[in-house]
Every structure is written in C-alpha cells, then in structure tokens.
Motif scaffolding. Structure first.
Motif, PDB file in Angstrom:
ATOM      1  N   SER A 294      -7.109   2.161  -1.556  1.00  0.00           N
ATOM      2  CA  SER A 294      -7.129   3.295  -0.641  1.00  0.00           C
ATOM      3  C   SER A 294      -6.178   3.071   0.528  1.00  0.00           C
ATOM      4  O   SER A 294      -5.704   4.005   1.143  1.00  0.00           O
ATOM      5  CB  SER A 294      -8.551   3.556  -0.150  1.00  0.00           C
ATOM      6  OG  SER A 294      -8.840   2.705   0.926  1.00  0.00           O
ATOM      7  N   LEU A 295      -5.912   1.805   0.805  1.00  0.00           N
ATOM      8  CA  LEU A 295      -4.981   1.512   1.884  1.00  0.00           C
ATOM      9  C   LEU A 295      -3.546   1.523   1.379  1.00  0.00           C
ATOM     10  O   LEU A 295      -2.622   1.175   2.102  1.00  0.00           O
ATOM     11  CB  LEU A 295      -5.297   0.159   2.517  1.00  0.00           C
ATOM     12  CG  LEU A 295      -6.581   0.107   3.346  1.00  0.00           C
ATOM     13  CD1 LEU A 295      -6.823  -1.297   3.854  1.00  0.00           C
ATOM     14  CD2 LEU A 295      -6.502   1.071   4.514  1.00  0.00           C
ATOM     15  N   GLY A 296      -3.393   1.864   0.106  1.00  0.00           N
ATOM     16  CA  GLY A 296      -2.052   2.039  -0.418  1.00  0.00           C
ATOM     17  C   GLY A 296      -1.472   0.819  -1.104  1.00  0.00           C
ATOM     18  O   GLY A 296      -0.281   0.764  -1.357  1.00  0.00           O
TER      19      GLY A 296
ATOM     20  N   SER B  57      -0.521  -0.966  -4.203  1.00  0.00           N
ATOM     21  CA  SER B  57      -0.338  -0.408  -5.556  1.00  0.00           C
ATOM     22  C   SER B  57      -1.203  -1.174  -6.552  1.00  0.00           C
ATOM     23  O   SER B  57      -1.578  -2.328  -6.319  1.00  0.00           O
ATOM     24  CB  SER B  57       1.126  -0.500  -5.961  1.00  0.00           C
ATOM     25  OG  SER B  57       1.465  -1.843  -6.174  1.00  0.00           O
TER      26      SER B  57
ATOM     27  N   ASP C 165       0.819   5.456  -3.677  1.00  0.00           N
ATOM     28  CA  ASP C 165       0.462   4.218  -2.980  1.00  0.00           C
ATOM     29  C   ASP C 165       1.213   4.170  -1.650  1.00  0.00           C
ATOM     30  O   ASP C 165       0.656   3.842  -0.614  1.00  0.00           O
ATOM     31  CB  ASP C 165       0.838   2.989  -3.821  1.00  0.00           C
ATOM     32  CG  ASP C 165      -0.050   2.866  -5.046  1.00  0.00           C
ATOM     33  OD1 ASP C 165      -1.222   3.307  -4.963  1.00  0.00           O
ATOM     34  OD2 ASP C 165       0.418   2.346  -6.081  1.00  0.00           O
ATOM     35  N   LYS C 166       2.495   4.546  -1.733  1.00  0.00           N
ATOM     36  CA  LYS C 166       3.331   4.527  -0.540  1.00  0.00           C
ATOM     37  C   LYS C 166       2.818   5.568   0.454  1.00  0.00           C
ATOM     38  O   LYS C 166       2.760   5.326   1.664  1.00  0.00           O
ATOM     39  CB  LYS C 166       4.781   4.836  -0.948  1.00  0.00           C
ATOM     40  CG  LYS C 166       5.789   4.516   0.133  1.00  0.00           C
ATOM     41  CD  LYS C 166       7.220   4.647  -0.393  1.00  0.00           C
ATOM     42  CE  LYS C 166       8.199   4.399   0.742  1.00  0.00           C
ATOM     43  NZ  LYS C 166       9.169   5.452   0.902  1.00  0.00           N
TER      44      LYS C 166
ATOM     45  N   ARG D  96      -0.208   6.524   0.839  1.00  0.00           N
ATOM     46  CA  ARG D  96      -1.404   6.004   1.521  1.00  0.00           C
ATOM     47  C   ARG D  96      -1.033   4.900   2.506  1.00  0.00           C
ATOM     48  O   ARG D  96      -1.672   4.717   3.520  1.00  0.00           O
ATOM     49  CB  ARG D  96      -2.417   5.482   0.516  1.00  0.00           C
ATOM     50  CG  ARG D  96      -3.224   6.560  -0.168  1.00  0.00           C
ATOM     51  CD  ARG D  96      -4.492   5.997  -0.793  1.00  0.00           C
ATOM     52  NE  ARG D  96      -4.225   4.919  -1.729  1.00  0.00           N
ATOM     53  CZ  ARG D  96      -3.830   5.103  -2.975  1.00  0.00           C
ATOM     54  NH1 ARG D  96      -3.631   6.325  -3.430  1.00  0.00           N
ATOM     55  NH2 ARG D  96      -3.608   4.093  -3.753  1.00  0.00           N
ATOM     56  N   ARG D  97       0.009   4.131   2.112  1.00  0.00           N
ATOM     57  CA  ARG D  97       0.414   3.051   3.014  1.00  0.00           C
ATOM     58  C   ARG D  97       1.042   3.599   4.303  1.00  0.00           C
ATOM     59  O   ARG D  97       0.810   3.085   5.374  1.00  0.00           O
ATOM     60  CB  ARG D  97       1.449   2.135   2.323  1.00  0.00           C
ATOM     61  CG  ARG D  97       0.863   1.084   1.440  1.00  0.00           C
ATOM     62  CD  ARG D  97       1.846  -0.049   1.195  1.00  0.00           C
ATOM     63  NE  ARG D  97       3.107   0.375   0.594  1.00  0.00           N
ATOM     64  CZ  ARG D  97       3.312   0.506  -0.726  1.00  0.00           C
ATOM     65  NH1 ARG D  97       2.329   0.272  -1.568  1.00  0.00           N
ATOM     66  NH2 ARG D  97       4.485   0.865  -1.179  1.00  0.00           N
TER      67      ARG D  97
END
Lengths: 413, 645, 219
Positions: free
Chosen positions: A336-338, A340, C75-76, C78-79
């Motif tokens: 959730s924090l990104g 991968s 993903d990016k 969310r980052r």
C-alpha cells in the motif's frame, strides 16, 4: 541498499521467527547431512572392506583336500595371470633336481622312482613358498627376490643343503632336472628327465623351525624359467599350487563368473580324492557377511532417499510458508505504500535466503561434530537444501502473493 | 461436547492452515517412523556384522633356548646334530590373567583326548599303506640274529613271534619275509646280539642304508630296515604328567627297546610291560582324537574358514556352556563309519595330551597311527578310561585345503569336536604328555576391537611380570580392527540421524503449537470474556488441535509403516539379485548360511509405527498444553483491545 | 485531480461474487477535504482502495490528472502521489515511529539523514514529541498511532491523502485533532484529502460529502 537494510532490520526485529527459521533450517540440514553421511560412510566402508578384509582364494582338488602337490594346467595359471580380478598370484611348480649330470640308466632308474629326489620348486615369487618369510632369505649382493620372478637360470638353495654340498652363494652348479607328474592320480610321483642345466646360486633360505607347514623344498627356481625350459624340452608344464587374492572384492560376482569361464569347479566335498587342481575355493565368508550387511544399509538408505528428500524438502516448504504467512499484513502495508510486488517478494526472498544460509551453515557446523566433514557433501547438502527451501519460499510467496492487498487491508479494519 | 464442536468448526474455517498443519504433523510422524525403521535396521545389521567377527588370541610359549643333541648315525658313521627347544618352566595360562585383560573367554591350556573304541578303524588302502606309519612300520617282535653280530651296520634277524605287528599279536609276516634287516642305527655302542638267543624289540622302520643297497642286488632303499625305538620315541617309557605339569617318574624306566627273552620273562615286571605296550598299541590303533573346546571358532581351521560344517549344524553356545553330550565329526570319519546326524558316537576318553596338537599326532589326511609316542603310564600300564559317553552327532564338518604337512592348526584326521564342559571327570591320572602352551592348545577370546588395548596392557603387564619375552601372543580378528572405526562411524551417524530426526519432529511440533495455538489467543480471549472457564477453554482449544495431531500422526505413521514395508520388500527383492555369489565360497555348503544372509526383517515395523505415532501425539499434547497455558495467562481484555495482526 | 468515471467493482469470492461498486462517477479536486459516508458494506472502502491504486476497477476508469490509472505504474503512484491512512493505522509493528515515517522516503531513495530530518519535522508538525521517535506502535495510544500514520502518509510528498475511517478507533479529543490536521492539509497545503467516515462530525467539516449506498454514489 535500502532493501538490504530493511531485510537486516526485519530479521533482527522478527528475531524469534528468524531464530525459528534458522533453527529449522539447521536441524533439517543436520538431518540431511547425517542422512547422506550415513550413506557415504557405508559406501566408504564398503570400499574399505576390500582392503580390510582381503579375499583369498586358492586352487584345490575337487574335494578340496589339497592345496599343493597337485596337477594344475598351465591354461589355468595363464588365465589367473591374465585376469584383472586376480592379484598377488602365487604359484609353484614341482621339479626334481639331481646334482650333476645324470644320464642313461641312472636317469631311467630315477624316473622309475627308485631314488627319491630332493624337491625343487619353481616359484613366481618368494612368498609362494608357504611359510617362508622374506627374512628367511639371503641373497647375493646386488641380487634380490625379484630374480625369482624373472626368467634367468638362477636358483636359491636351502642353507642345510648348501652346507652339506659345500656350496656358496654365487657358485654355478650343474643339475639334471626332472619334471614331476602324478600318473596314478595319487601321491605317487613320476619323474621325466628334462635335461642338464647350469644354474647360478643367487641366494639361500632358511625356514624357521616353527614353520613345519612349509614344504620341504630344497631348491627354488624362477617358475617362468621353468616354464620355458619345459616348453623347450617338449614337456607339459603343470603348477602344483596356486593362490591369490581377489583384486576387486566388490566385483566378486564378476570374478566368479570369470573363474566359471576358465572352467574351475566349486569344491565338492563328497568327490574322491584326486591330484588334479581343478577346483577353486574362495575364502570370502567374512567379506560377504560384512559387505552384505553394509550393502543392505546402503540399499535401504537409497530406497528411502527420494522419500526422505521429498519429505524434508516439503517440510522446508511448509515451514517457510507458515513463517511467511504471518507476514501477510506486513506485505500488504508495504504494497500500500507503493513497494512493488517484485521488490516486496525480493526482500522476503532475500530475507529467507539469509536465514536459510545461516541455518545451513550452522547445520553443517553442528553436523561436523558428529561426523567428519566431507566438503563436497557439506556443500552439496547445503546448496541442495538452499535450493529446495528457496523454491518452497518462492512457491509460498507465489501463493501468498495472490491475496488482494485491498481486501486484506480493509479486512483489517 | 459443544466446545469440541465449536473447536472443530473453527478449525474447519481455516482449511489451508489446518490442512498444512495436518500435513506437517503427518510428515513429521512419517519421517520419524522411517527414521526409526532405518535406524533399527542399521543397528541390527551392524549387530550382525559384529557377530561375524570373533577376536581370538593364540598363546605360545617360546623356548628358553635350544639344546643341541648329538645322535649317532650308523650310516654316516658319525654324529648327527639335532637341536631341540628347552623350556625352563612351563607357564600356566593363569600367567595371562591380568587386570584389564577383559577376556570373554580367558586362556585355557586344553589337551586333546584319545578316545578308544574297537569299532574305530582307519582306511586301509595301498596308498596309505605305502606312505603311512602303519603297524608294519612299528612292530613289536621277538627275533633272533642269523649269526652273532654287533648291529652297528645292517644285519639280518629272524622273526620268531609278533607281539604287535601287521597281523596283530598272533601275526607272522612283515614285508612278506621271515627275516628283517636291522641296524641299531642311532646307537653309537650297540650291544652284541647272539645267535640262538631270543630278543624282544620295539622297532621302527627307516630306508635302507645305501651301503646295503649297493652291495646287494635286487634291493632298493624302500625295502628299508628297522631300528629299536629309542630316546623320545621309546614307547616303553612313560611320559605321564601330573595336572600341574610335573612329570611323574617312571616306576621302571626301560631305556632300551630291546631285551633278551628268557624263560618266564613275560611273568616278570619287565616282560609284563612289553605285553602291556603291545596291548596299548593295539588300543591306539582304534583311537581317535577328541578335541574339547568352548567355541568352534577357537579351532583355527574353523576360524580361518578351512573347516566348515557341511551337514547338520554347529554346536550352539548353550550346548558348549552346559557341556551337552554332542559332537561335530569329520566327513571322513562319518563316511568311514556310516555316521549320520543324530547318531551317537561312543567316546571313551582314556588319555589327555597337553603337549601335542591332535592334528600333528593324527595327521589330517585321516592316516592312522600318528599317535603320541608314549602310551603307558608311570606304572607301565595302559591308561584307564576316565570318561565315557555316547555323543550325539549334531554336525559333520569338512576341512578343505589341508596343508601337506600339519602345522598343528589343522583339524586332526577323524577329529571329533566336543564341548569342553562335557568332560566332567578329572584327568589327573590320565595325562599322557604335557607341554608348554602353544597356539593350537591355548586360545582366549577378547571383545572385538580391543586388540590394541589388550596388547598395550599385556605389554605393560608382561614386562612387569617378566614373562613378555617368554610368551608370544598372536591375535586374530578377521580384519575387525581395520573396519572398527568405519563401523563405529556408521553407528554414530545412524544414531545422530535418529536424534536429529527426533529433534526435527520436536521442532515441527513447537512450530505447530506456536503458530497454530498461539494464533488462537484471541479466540481464547473471546471465550474467556464470554464466561468460559479455563478448563473448558483448554478443552475447547485442545480438542481441535488434538484432532489434527491425532489424525496427522496416525496418517503419517501409517504412511511411514507402509513405506518402510515397501522399502523392506524392495530390499528383499533387490537382495536376491544384488547379493554376492557364494559359488566357490569355502562356506557355500555350510548349513544355516542361507537364512543368515537374508536381509533384516521389518517385523517390528508396526510396533515402530505405533510408537512413533503415539509419541508424536503425546509430544504434541504436551507442547500444546504448555502453549495453551501461556495463552490463558494473557489478559483477555488486553487481548481483545488489540488487533489480531 | 481525481476523476472517477463509471467505475464498477466486483469482488470475486469463492462462492459468490459481490458487486461492491456500481457505475460510480465523481470528481475530486486538489486543496479540498472530501468525506465519503454510508452504511457498512456500501462500498466506500472499495472506492478508496481503487483510488489508492491497490486494484483496478472491474469496469470504468479512474483518471489521475487526466491520465487513466490502468496505464500508470500504480506502485509508483502509491509511492509518490497517493497515501492511505487506515482506521487500524497499519503501521509496521516492528518499526519505530520514526522508522515508519521514514519508510516511504527511503523507498524514494532519499538519504537516510534527510529522511530522518523530514520525518522528525513531520512528527513534530502533527503534534507528537521527540519521545515518540523510538517508540514501537504497540507502545503508543491509538491517537498517536494514527498521527504517525498520517505523518507517514505525508512523508512521501504525494498530494493525495486517502483516509479510511481515520477516527474510527479514536476518542473524541483525538478525533477532533486528526480532523483538524486533515482539514489543514487540504486547505493550507493544497492536498486532496478524501476521508471515509461514519462520523457526522467529520462530514460536517468536509468541503463536500458523498453518500454511498449499495455500491452507488449519491451526492
């Protein structure tokens, strides 16, 4: 670098689980290592048996009662000499010797057996003279027992006879030689004149009093030389005793098959006594009884090996799966924090790798207290376990990765 | 019951985890079962290997010195020198009883016995006649010279009467003539023989003098001549010993085996001794050697595989121990006398010989009359039977590869092996001869693998006791020492494997309880908050856990049992074509070997599986209880207010 | 900034599938504080997860600054763009407060020193003292944990804050505090803040309120 630090941090913060994982890996590696070591020591022992428990064999007559004074065909001796399964072959051949030149009537008389002969023996090596030990032999300077293995016309004479006949090492003597046969297939000998030969005395021998078993040979020749002169004289060569060791005891069956082809028979104790050396006895009871047990250990271990490897591999998988399963929420947060998916699993895989490597190392070290460490085996077990465990981890991660981060995170609420 | 149902329900709701744990427990039970089966089989195998090896020591006293004796040789007209060993004292086997010797069987100086029965006969064929020491070679005869002579050269004697000879006491002919050639060969100063006088002589044959052969036509060396038995081979003199190895002086030493026969001679003590000797020699002809031992393997010929039992069985350790009246007989003896397994052989033991080896006195080829040299006791009488039983034949042995000349270690011709303990009566008055300990009469047994230790301690003790240079100890172990380390390693690895298997199981159970029961903390907390007491909570949790454990360990150990059975079956099948061939093997005909070679059977497999399954279950129960107790110790409220991560 | 177009979402369960969202359309602009409310199971959390890029809609699309999320590296996203704050905080239990806040920055390869400095500043800004730096989540109260999780959401520097019942586990004092922080973030720092809540007090303070029922959105 970040991932590496996180991994190290994870390991230290999850110390209980990490320790559990390391300990499990260690025990499994110890188990596997000992399992394969067991197989290995049995196999090594099996190899060592050939040296530790040599198998001796000898030619005998059919009922097995004789070990010398027989008629053994040259063909058999040749087969033994040629065989790769035969080592330390020692054989002798009787030959009668009379000092000086004996001819005509006298020889005929001798051949009739009217006169008893001193016994001469052709030997292929010193040891062939039963009961003789190297210490009993004295050779002329520059000469040695190897002369008896050659084809030179030399001889070694018993000290007693040397004294009686006033001979000395280095002298040359003329002797009339007679081949020995057993025409009646009993102990009665027949002598056939071969000719007069000039022989150089290269040594003398003495048989200790305690060795009564030694045959009363008085003169020893190189048997190869004897074979040659008999060939030249048109006389058939026979050996009178032959014994040897089996070169590769583990190939005992092949050896026996070869002896079967040579035409040697097993001893039949009910058979009538005969002078013909046509049977073979192999003194292999201790070897077979020991080797069979070892082979059984080995076979059983080998039969169980795939099962045990699969079980242990699966244990590795289940352990890593269960350990990782409790890490699911953590994975979800990271996702959730990104972080991968790849990185996420990469980290966990890396973490597992560090744990399994430490565990395996510890396992190898612990196992080395019980058994001598075999580097190849240690590496082999370590690496195989690493691969299996990591495969288990990968599969576990694959299964674990199937969850929906979304569902998990909201389900937590 | 409700607790149980709820527990199971909750376990069923987490099928993956429960399933995995079921598999985990099952696998560990299976691993444990297989491990134990492997360990037990290996252990049994190693035990059987150990049994193949027997470590024995042969004790031989070395002569203190050699004494040179000069004996006259009439043919050479010169002295011949002979050297013979001299023993200042004869050491008893007790000399070897030292601390730390650890004998399984301590050294015993064993005699061999002479057993007489008129039915015992030796084969009588031309070949044996020609070379053997038959009665033609050892006659006791009354003779008279053809003319007065000093027999320092070959002379002719006329035979008047045979006391013992080819045809027995009533016989007549020796070598088909009524005269024999004679020379007092070994006597430098022979007494004159007078024509017309009668002499009784104990004779022995030897080849003719070359001088006689050269001067007479149609005569060759094999015609031979006789000489009076003298010195050590003079039968007339007793060699009786007391049990402590001291010679009992002959009551009437008769040094010279030739005596004039006068009127009433045979009524005199000297004359009676001649008759007694003839009787003893006749007995000796129907005497076979009996070899007492405590273990067949103590007989070197058996030990090194030259002799094997080809029919029947070996004497069992119990029979040896209890001194049962059973025996092993040689094939030749069995053939000659028609003995079969189960028959009885009448053995009347009448002398014990502590000097010679049975095989030297009774050569292995089954030739008669090797016999000890002295047959009369110190009173000049034949020995009396001191023990007689009908021994049951349990095994027939065959000796192969007999040496042409006996080393003393072969089996004697017609040798009968009996348990030493079966001879209960004292031999004190029947010791025909006594000699130092030799390898063929003094054997001990030590544990396998203790050779080095034994020799080290013996070396130390022997020096201290001042006997190390007097005794020679040769230890045989069939190569055990060389494989000892390997065997120990195999055992060690097997044991370590077993332990590590056990630890793996424990670890899995700990793992299980930690991850599985530990996870149920919240559930326990809820149950507690709903008012359930601790006991019920425990039952609730445990019932579910134990259901998994019981099912898993049952399935696992059953699978382990099935697999080990399969493996054992495969092993038996494989062993039929991977075993070593026993063709040509010296022991191929030896009975009882077929079953001995079968692989270890897994009869205890079921028991092992049961034990492993139940231990896993019990272990799981114990570990779970500990874990549950720790669960219960947590505060329910605190638990409920935190999250189940 | 965020546009939801005809978004539908179906949970594919083992035994049945649930239509959590049905053709939802809405728009969220930067610098505003939104509240999404509705009964349990109305699909609000699903919507939030989709907005966080944790999954893709079964139908329809979500646009971020005009780009469809399906085409993005989520993903990016969310980052760097969107951060989520959960009712249960979802902090790494074995990381300290400081480490939890540093985590997203470290993912962006910010140097450790800078990350620590920023994290400390953020923790300060949300009203926690230095003593919390080395505390593990279990050692903190719910309110403190939630503040740390907001600090963590801010750490990456993204401009979207998605909060799932951030006050659900908190007492009223803490609740007020959190709402205040959220509101400030939107109005003073230009963040887009979307809060899912049952709490009428939170709704009252929002710039706009979306109500959800049975997977449908009603304004």
């Amino acid at each position: 670098m970040f991932h590496f630090r996180k991994v190290v941090l994870n390991i230290s913060r999850h110390w209980a689980k990490s320790l559990l994982a390391v300990f499990s890996c260690m025990l499994i590696v110890v188990f596997l290592f000992l399992f394969f070591s067991g197989l290995l020591v049995n196999l090594q022992q099996m190899e060592a048996l050939s040296e530790a428990i040599p198998i001796e064999a000898r030619i005998s007559n059919l009922n097995g009662t004789m070990s010398s004074g027989m008629i053994i065909q040259e063909r058999v001796i040749q087969a033994l000499e040629d065989s790769g399964y035969v080592t330390d072959l020692q054989y002798t051949s009787e030959i009668a010797a009379a000092m000086g030149e004996v001819s005509g009537d006298e020889a005929a008389k001798m051949e009739r057996g009217d006169i008893t002969f001193p016994l001469g023996l052709g030997v292929n090596r010193v040891e062939a003279l039963t009961g003789a030990s190297a210490e009993g032999f004295t050779f002329a300077e520059g000469a040695g027992s190897e002369l008896l293995t050659g084809t030179e016309s030399v001889c070694v004479i018993r000290e007693q006879e040397m004294e009686e006949l006033g001979l000395a090492v280095g002298d040359s003597i003329r002797v009339t030689l007679f081949s020995v046969t057993y025409p009646g297939d009993n102990a009665m000998k027949n002598y056939n004149r071969l000719g007069v030969y000039e022989l150089r005395i290269v040594g003398s021998f003495r048989i200790p009093v305690s060795e009564i078993a030694t045959r009363a040979a008085q003169m020893i020749f190189p048997v190869k030389w004897q074979r040659e002169i008999q060939k030249q004289a048109g006389s058939t060569f026979f050996a009178d005793s032959a014994r040897f060791r089996v070169a590769k005891p583990l190939d005992l069956n092949s050896f026996k098959a070869e002896m079967d082809e040579v035409g040697l028979l097993p001893v039949i104790s009910e058979a009538n006594s005969s002078q013909h050396g046509i049977a073979l006895t192999v003194n292999d009871e201790t070897f077979i009884k020991t080797a069979t047990r070892l082979r059984e250990n080995i076979t059983l271990t080998q039969i169980l090996m795939p099962v045990i490897v699969v079980i242990v591999g699966f244990l590795g998988f289940v352990v890593s799966y269960l350990l990782l399963q409790s890490r699911r929420p953590e994975i979800a947060i990271m996702r959730s924090l990104g972080v991968s998916r790849r990185n996420c699993f990469g980290m966990l895989l890396f973490e597992s790798a560090i744990l399994v490597i430490s565990g395996s190392l510890a396992g190898v070290i612990v196992a080395s207290f019980f058994v001598d460490m075999d580097t190849v085996l240690g590496l082999g077990v370590g690496i195989s376990f690493f691969v299996v465990y990591m495969a288990g981890t990968a599969v576990a991660l694959k299964i674990l990765g199937k969850f929906s981060v979304m569902q998990l995170l909201t389900a937590l609420d | 019951m409700g607790e149980f149902g709820n527990s199971i329900r909750q376990i069923r709701r987490t099928p993956l985890r429960s399933g995995l744990f079921l598999i985990l427990i099952g696998l560990s039970a299976m691993l444990l079962t297989l491990g134990v089966v492997l360990y037990r089989t290996g252990e049994q195998n190693m035990k059987r290997v150990e049994e193949v090896f027997v470590t024995i020591g042969l004790v031989s006293q070395k002569p203190d010195r050699f004494e040179t004796m000069e004996i006259w040789d009439a043919e050479k007209r010169d002295m011949n020198e002979f050297s013979s060993p001299v023993y200042d004292i004869m050491l008893p086997p007790e000399a070897l009883l030292f601390e730390g010797a650890d004998y399984i069987d301590p050294p015993v100086h064993r005699p061999y016995y002479g057993a007489y029965d008129p039915s015992f006969v030796y084969p009588d064929n031309t070949y044996i006649r020609l070379i053997a020491q038959t009665r033609e070679h050892y006659p006791i005869v009354e003779v008279t010279p053809l003319e007065d002579c000093v027999p320092d050269h070959t002379v002719q004697l006329k035979i008047l009467r045979e006391l013992y000879g080819r045809n027995g006491i009533a016989g007549r002919e020796i070598f088909g003539t009524e005269t024999i050639l004679f020379c007092d060969h070994y006597n430098a100063d022979p007494q004159t023989l007078y024509a017309g006088k009668t002499y009784v002589m104990a004779l022995e044959w030897r080849p003719s003098h070359q001088e006689w052969v050269d001067t007479h036509t149609g005569v060759d060396a094999l015609a031979g001549e006789f000489f009076p038995r003298s010195m050590g081979s003079n039968y007339l003199i007793s060699s009786q010993y007391s049990p402590n190895g001291e010679m009992i002086p002959d009551s009437m030493p008769m040094e010279y085996a030739c005596e004039e026969v006068t009127e009433g001679f045979y009524d005199t003590p000297r004359g009676l001794r001649w008759l007694e000797l003839a009787k003893a020699m006749d007995m000796a002809e129907h005497t076979i050697p009996v070899i007492p031992t405590d273990n067949t393997q103590f007989l070197i010929s058996f030990y090194n595989g030259n002799s094997v039992i080809i029919n029947g069985r070996d004497i069992s350790p119990e029979e040896y121990k209890e001194g049962q009246i059973v025996c092993l007989i040689s094939q030749e003896f069995a053939k000659m006398h028609g003995y079969e397994i189960g028959d009885t052989v009448p053995l009347s033991l009448y002398y014990a010989d502590y000097r010679g080896s049975a095989s030297q006195d009774f050569p292995p080829d089954g030739l008669p009359m090797g016999n000890p040299n002295h047959l009369l006791n110190a009173q000049g009488k034949s020995y009396e039977v001191f023990e007689a039983h009908d021994y049951t034949v349990v095994g027939i042995y065959n000796e192969i590869n007999k040496a042409s000349y006996s080393s003393g270690y072969d089996m004697a011709g017609y040798g009968v092996v009996i348990p030493a303990a079966s001879v209960k009566n004292s031999v004190a008055n029947n010791i025909l001869d006594y000699g130092p300990m030799k390898g063929y009469n003094t054997v001990f047994r030590i544990p396998n693998g203790s050779v080095e230790r034994y020799l080290e301690r013996w070396g130390k003790y022997g020096v201290d006791a001042g006997i190390s240079d007097k005794l020679e100890i040769t230890i045989y172990d069939k190569g055990y020492t060389r494989i000892k380390e390997g065997l120990a390693q195999i055992k060690q690895v097997a044991f370590a494997l077993f332990i590590s298997g056990l630890l793996v199981t424990v670890l899995i159970l700990l793992f299980f309880s930690n991850l599985f029961i530990g996870k149920q903390k919240k559930r326990t907390a809820i149950e507690r908050s709903l008012g359930m007491d601790k006991r019920s909570c425990t039952v609730s949790l445990l019932s579910g856990v134990m259901a998994i454990v019981a099912l898993g360990s049952t399935l696992g150990s059953a699978a382990g049992y099935a697999l080990s059975g399969l493996a054992m079956g495969l092993l038996s099948e494989l062993s039929q074509w991977v075993t070593f061939s026993t063709e040509y093997s010296n022991w191929a005909n030896s009975v009882g070997n077929a079953e001995e070679m079968l692989p270890a059977t897994g009869t205890e497999g079921l028991l092992i599986a049961f034990l492993c399954g139940s231990s896993v279950t019990l272990l799981a129960l114990g570990i779970s209880l500990v874990q549950i107790r720790s669960n219960l110790r947590s505060e329910p409220l605190k638990l409920l207010s935190t999250r189940d991560a | 900034m965020l546009e939801v177009r005809d978004v539908g979402y179906i949970y594919q369960g083992k035994y049945q599938s649930i239509e959590a969202l049905k053709r939802v359309n809405c728009h969220f602009a930067a610098g505003k504080f939104y509240a999404v409310t509705g009964p349990s199971g109305s699909g609000k959390s699903t919507l939030l997860s989709l907005l966080a890029g944790l999954d893709l809609p079964t139908s329809g699309e979500i646009l971020v600054e005009g780009c469809t999320m399906a085409a993005m590296d989520r993903d990016k996203y969310r980052r760097e763009v969107a951060s989520v704050v959960y009712q249960s905080f979802n902090l790494f239990p074995l990381l300290t407060a400081l480490e939890n806040v540093m985590y997203p920055m470290e993912l962006l390869h910010v140097s450790k020193a800078t990350a620590a400095e920023t994290a400390k500043r953020l923790i300060g800004e949300i009203g926690l003292g230095e003593k919390t730096y080395q505390q593990f989540p279990v050692m903190m109260s719910g309110g403190e944990q939630q503040r740390v999780s907001i600090a963590r959401a801010l750490a990456a520097g993204g401009k979207i804050i998605l909060a799932d019942e951030p006050t659900g586990n908190l007492d009223s004092a803490n609740e007020e505090n959190i709402v205040k922080i959220m509101k400030n973030l939107a109005h003073e720092k230009g963040y887009l803040v979307i809060v899912i809540t049952h709490n009428p007090n939170v709704c009252e303070q929002a710039d706009a309120v979306y109500r959800m029922r049975d997977g449908e959105l009603r304004t």
